[in-house]
Write a protein that holds these residues in place. Structure first.
Motif, PDB file in Angstrom:
ATOM      1  N   LYS A 491       0.827  -1.209   0.000  1.00  0.00           N
ATOM      2  CA  LYS A 491       0.000   0.000   0.000  1.00  0.00           C
ATOM      3  C   LYS A 491       0.860   1.257   0.000  1.00  0.00           C
ATOM      4  N   GLU A 492       1.984   1.204   0.703  1.00  0.00           N
ATOM      5  CA  GLU A 492       2.892   2.356   0.734  1.00  0.00           C
ATOM      6  C   GLU A 492       3.396   2.712  -0.660  1.00  0.00           C
ATOM      7  N   HIS A 493       3.512   1.699  -1.522  1.00  0.00           N
ATOM      8  CA  HIS A 493       4.074   1.928  -2.851  1.00  0.00           C
ATOM      9  C   HIS A 493       3.029   1.836  -3.962  1.00  0.00           C
ATOM     10  N   GLY A 494       1.767   1.985  -3.601  1.00  0.00           N
ATOM     11  CA  GLY A 494       0.713   2.103  -4.595  1.00  0.00           C
ATOM     12  C   GLY A 494       0.143   0.811  -5.129  1.00  0.00           C
ATOM     13  N   VAL A 495       0.507  -0.317  -4.535  1.00  0.00           N
ATOM     14  CA  VAL A 495      -0.072  -1.601  -4.953  1.00  0.00           C
ATOM     15  C   VAL A 495      -1.159  -1.940  -3.939  1.00  0.00           C
ATOM     16  N   GLU A 496      -2.355  -1.440  -4.183  1.00  0.00           N
ATOM     17  CA  GLU A 496      -3.424  -1.530  -3.176  1.00  0.00           C
ATOM     18  C   GLU A 496      -4.397  -2.672  -3.420  1.00  0.00           C
ATOM     19  N   ASP A 497      -4.543  -3.102  -4.665  1.00  0.00           N
ATOM     20  CA  ASP A 497      -5.486  -4.174  -4.968  1.00  0.00           C
ATOM     21  C   ASP A 497      -4.971  -5.504  -4.414  1.00  0.00           C
ATOM     22  N   GLU A 498      -5.829  -6.243  -3.709  1.00  0.00           N
ATOM     23  CA  GLU A 498      -5.421  -7.496  -3.070  1.00  0.00           C
ATOM     24  C   GLU A 498      -4.978  -8.537  -4.088  1.00  0.00           C
ATOM     25  N   LYS A 499      -5.688  -8.620  -5.217  1.00  0.00           N
ATOM     26  CA  LYS A 499      -5.305  -9.591  -6.253  1.00  0.00           C
ATOM     27  C   LYS A 499      -3.940  -9.249  -6.835  1.00  0.00           C
ATOM     28  N   GLU A 500      -3.678  -7.947  -7.025  1.00  0.00           N
ATOM     29  CA  GLU A 500      -2.385  -7.538  -7.567  1.00  0.00           C
ATOM     30  C   GLU A 500      -1.265  -7.828  -6.571  1.00  0.00           C
ATOM     31  N   GLN A 501      -1.562  -7.672  -5.283  1.00  0.00           N
ATOM     32  CA  GLN A 501      -0.571  -7.980  -4.249  1.00  0.00           C
ATOM     33  C   GLN A 501      -0.179  -9.451  -4.298  1.00  0.00           C
TER      34      GLN A 501
END
Length: 911
Positions: A491-501
């Protein structure tokens, strides 16, 4: 004209005359498979003819009279030797379907454009270099098959085919697509695999109805942004385009592995693939510029010293050995820029070989190290090369002959190069105490690294930031991170979507940046930054001598807590993770269902128990001969079958299992790369049943380790030392042979095949398997299990998709399951079952003739029956073909006619 040709010609004349006598009722004429090399001109008299089948003859030309068949709607000219078509073909104004596949056509006449009502045209497997512009006049066409030709371009006029729904262009030489392709507004399937495309026109984004796009095996270096507009797209296959820098985990399984194409896997979502691609472009992405270099070899051959030498460190004599895995980095400068080598030093202790497989990945550079101290250099090199090939696929391999100063030696380089695909210039004599001997090896490593990075894998900018943060954590000495910690970093680096994580975590695991199993509930709470943390935990278990000598492999969670120091494994969560990791890879199993106590097969006693009352000459002896036997195979088997070995002998290289009155002793030999099975018991059925269970477990284990492919061997009864290939014996029996020659006590004798085979499977089951083998191409590998039900009906289990016929049968079944519903599905399933029953009852002498016809007609019928608008004529043609096939079987009990009647009434209102 020779006698055969004359006979074929006369038969054709006879059929033409018979059709002519029917007058207006003479609408169908079948002249297929006669061996015709010319067509009688009298065919022009059949003015009422609507269907003409000339499939599989030897026609080189067609007479001009063909143009007089103006009522003709369907013409099949496939599998002939036509090199051109007469201009009169354009006079067939009623033609709706034309099959010209498998000929020698180098062009199509301009007159083909006159076929204004043509809906289906198949010109696959010809020699076409170009298409006439008049192709654009086929205004009614919906399916156009042009695959397997020599087309280098398409005329712009192809864009005029606005009713086209499927366009097949695979296996050509296309370098580009015309912009007008965007005008194919009805197109749902575009198949352009195996061409030479380097780019796609932006207009491809206008294909709003496109659901399937095959682009694998091209030379694509970019994709147009407009491709993201294909909102209806369900399948896109971009494999085999290395310049796109799309990793396998993003591309997903290739087409043959996917459900809609005969496989079992779900395809990757096109939106995910394209989203990843555009995120890594230009300023939005960064090149990865990392190469994983894996050093493998027996313990104490100098792997750790070699890693030091490559990093420019001073040689340390009697350096401490590596336990588990040690990872270090080496920044390098390549001709195209800076890069980083990740050096993985794999401990050579035999007991750790079972864990190495989890880190030996594809797209790595393998350095296989051997020395000459024990005269085992050749043997060791071949062992590790085989192992690297099994787990590393086609990764490049370098062979290092180390310690030359004190033990000079060489290998038979030519044999190794030939057997294992190693380049002859990839052999290096070295000594870590002599830096000048290291220089050629380092240069080769840098050269291979540069080659591997030529198609740079890129990361989206936000993903790169997450990766950099995790790498920094590892450099600071952190061994792992929690699920919550990872989520916060993303989230700190803009990857907020759970599937993308989760997708990013899987990519990082593929690269070796982390060890993570986000899909496993008991392992998802932690991810490992430092593989040494995990492997050291496992190593502390599998090398603990008290556990071996006193506990005989029994391990409790309390004991594991004692083995793992709290300063590195501080919480119960960390201890449980190590145990769950060991259990995940089948390196241990719960004892009597007790989750707090497990048995570790690697810790079983080393001593092999005596044979005792086992008398090999009275046993059925079955063996797996591996190209290389990884140390994890037998422990996995012991783990999976532990209920069958409860209370019986278990040791590190073997086990005794039993079930229902039969008993089997299994023994691994890591020098010979074999696992041998001795079976005994009073009843042959019980022995066969136990062997069937054993083979089933091994098949599952082998499926997890691609390219393992052991050969199955069976011993001559009474002579356990004389083994023959089980597959060869099966194939000999199918060829009608009764005996197989073997050498016993220096004498060459003929051994009855039935004596060899009956102990493994019944004759009835082998006969059922033979039926399936008849559906497979002669050179295909048989990978089919046949289950015989109580009523002796055959159930096919396994993979029969390695041949065209097997693929067709499987695809028909899949199509029925996926595309049919309600009563239609019930009737098609019944028909599918009856057709398989028909195949099973075909006389041996009729199979070669009948099976291709049956599968062709079944495929055609299922395609029409599962479509939204079934074509009545095609349905009737395929129905007639299936009904004709029933004549091959006298007193066939199946009711194919009744099922076809009910289906026709449901779909078309006809009985």
């Amino acid at each position: 004209m020779n006698a055969d040709a004359q006979e074929a010609y006369d038969e054709a004349l006879r059929r033409i005359e018979a059709c002519q006598r029917k007058g207006k009722n003479g609408t169908n004429l079948d002249l297929s498979e006669l061996g015709l090399n010319s067509l009688p001109p009298e065919i022009s008299q059949l003015t009422a003819l609507t269907m003409l089948n000339l499939f599989s003859n030897q026609l080189c030309t067609l007479p001009p009279e063909i143009g007089q068949l103006t009522s003709l709607t369907e013409l099949n000219l496939s599998i002939n030797q036509l090199s051109n078509l007469p201009a009169e073909i354009g006079q067939l104004s009623a033609l709706t379907e034309l099959d010209l596949s498998n000929n020698q056509l180098s062009n199509l006449p301009a007159e083909i454009g006159r076929l204004s009502v043509l809906r289906k045209l198949n010109v696959e497997d010809n020699e076409l270099f170009t298409l006439p512009p008049e192709i654009g006049q086929l205004s009614a066409i919906t399916r156009l098959r042009l695959g397997s030709n020599k087309l280098r371009s398409l005329p712009p006029e192809i864009g005029q085919l606005t009713g086209l729904t499927a366009l097949y262009l695979f296996n050509n030489q296309l370098r580009s697509l015309p912009n007008k392709i965007g005008q194919l507004s009805a197109l749902t399937g575009l198949f352009i695999s195996s061409n030479q495309l380097s780019a796609l026109p932006p207009e491809i984004g206008q294909l709003s109805k496109l659901t399937t796009l095959f682009l694998f095996g091209n030379q694509l270096s970019t994709l147009p942004p407009e491709i993201s507009q294909l909102s209806a797209l369900k399948h896109i296959f971009l494999h085999g385009n290395p310049l796109l820098a799309l990793p396998p985990s993003v591309l997903g399984p290739d087409a043959p592995e996917c459900k809609d194409y005969g496989g079992t896997l779900d395809p990757a979502r096109p939106a995910d693939i394209l989203d990843y691609y555009f995120k890594i472009r230009g300023k939005e992405g960064r090149a990865l510029r990392e190469v994983k270099v894996i050093f493998v070899g027996r313990g104490e051959v100098g792997k750790s010293s070699m890693v030091d030498a490559l990093q420019g460190k001073k040689f340390v004599k009697n350096r401490a050995r590596t336990d588990g895995i040690s990872i270090s980095s080496l920044p390098v400068k390549l001709p195209d820029g800076k890069a980083e080598l990740s050096l993985w030093d794999f401990g050579g202790q035999e007991i750790m070989h079972g864990t190495h497989q989890f880190f030996m990945t594809h797209r790595s550079l393998y350095v296989v190290m051997v020395d000459g101290r024990h005269d085992r250099g050749q043997q060791d090199a071949e062992y590790w090369l085989r192992l690297a090939r099994v787990f590393g696929g086609d990764s490049p391999m370098l062979v290092v002959m180390n310690r030359q100063k004190n033990h000079a030696f060489d290998l038979d380089r030519q044999i190794i190069a030939t057997k294992h695909g190693v380049s002859l210039d990839h052999f290096f004599p070295t000594d870590c105490a002599s830096p000048q001997t290291i220089k050629p090896l380092k240069e080769a490593i840098l050269k291979e690294a540069a080659r591997m990075l030529a198609a740079e894998e890129r990361f989206p900018a936000s993903w790169w930031d997450v990766k950099t943060r995790l790498a920094a954590m590892r450099e600071k000495g952190e061994d792992y991170f929690s699920e919550d910690c990872y989520e916060e970093i993303c989230k700190e680096h803009g990857v907020e979507d759970e599937k993308e994580q989760k997708k990013l975590l899987r990519r990082l695991a593929d690269l070796g940046t982390v060890v993570s199993f986000p899909e496993e509930m008991n392992l998802s709470e932690l991810s490992v930054l430092n593989p040494e943390w995990a492997t050291e935990g496992i190593y502390r278990v599998v090398t603990n001598e008290p556990l071996r000598e006193v506990k005989h492999g029994l391990l409790t969670r309390r004991k594991l807590r004692e083995l793992l120091p709290k300063e590195r494994w501080p919480k119960t969560l960390h201890v449980n993770y190590v145990l769950d990791l060991v259990e995940k890879f089948d390196l241990c199993f719960p004892v009597d269902g007790n989750a707090d106590q497990v048995l570790v097969p690697e810790l079983l006693p080393d001593k092999t128990p005596p044979l005792g009352d086992w008398e090999p000459e009275k046993c059925l002896v079955f063996r797996y001969q591996y190209p290389v036997l990884p140390h994890g195979v037998l422990p996995r088997f012991i783990t999976r079958t532990h209920t069958l070995s409860a209370g019986r002998d278990q040791w590190r290289t073997g086990v005794v299992v039993a079930d229902d009155g039969a008993e089997a002793r299994l023994q691994a030999d890591y020098e010979l790369h074999t696992i041998t099975i001795w079976l005994r018991g009073q009843h042959i059925d019980a022995r066969r049943a136990l062997l069937r269970v054993i083979r089933s477990h091994f098949e599952s284990i082998h499926a997890h380790i691609k390219a393992l492919s052991p050969e199955e061997m069976v011993a001559v009864p009474g002579h356990p030392e004389v083994l023959v290939s089980y597959r060869d014996a099966i194939l000999d029996e199918r060829r009608g042979k009764l005996d197989i020659p073997v050498t016993i006590d220096g004498r060459r004798i003929d051994q009855p095949l039935s004596d060899l085979l009956n102990g493994v499977e019944t004759k009835l089951k082998r006969k059922a398997a033979s039926l399936i083998a008849d559906l497979l191409a002669p050179d295909d590998r048989l990978n089919v299990n046949i289950n015989m039900n109580d009523d002796h009906r055959i159930q096919i289990v396994g993979n029969v998709t390695n041949s065209q016929v097997g693929q067709t049968l499987t695809n028909c079944t899949n199509m029925i399951q996926q595309q049919a519903q309600g009563e239609r599905k019930d009737l098609l399933e019944e028909l599918d079952k009856q057709v398989r029953q028909l195949i099973s009852q075909l006389p041996e002498e009729k199979k070669a003739e009948a099976i291709p016809k049956i599968e062709k007609n079944l495929k055609m019928l299922v395609q029409e029956a599962t479509s939204d608008t079934p074509d009545r004529e095609w349905y009737e043609v395929s129905s007639k073909g299936l009904l004709d096939a029933t004549k091959y079987v006298k007193d066939f009990a199946g009711n194919i006619a009744g099922t076809l009647g009910s289906l026709g009434k449901l779909l078309l209102g006809v009985g």
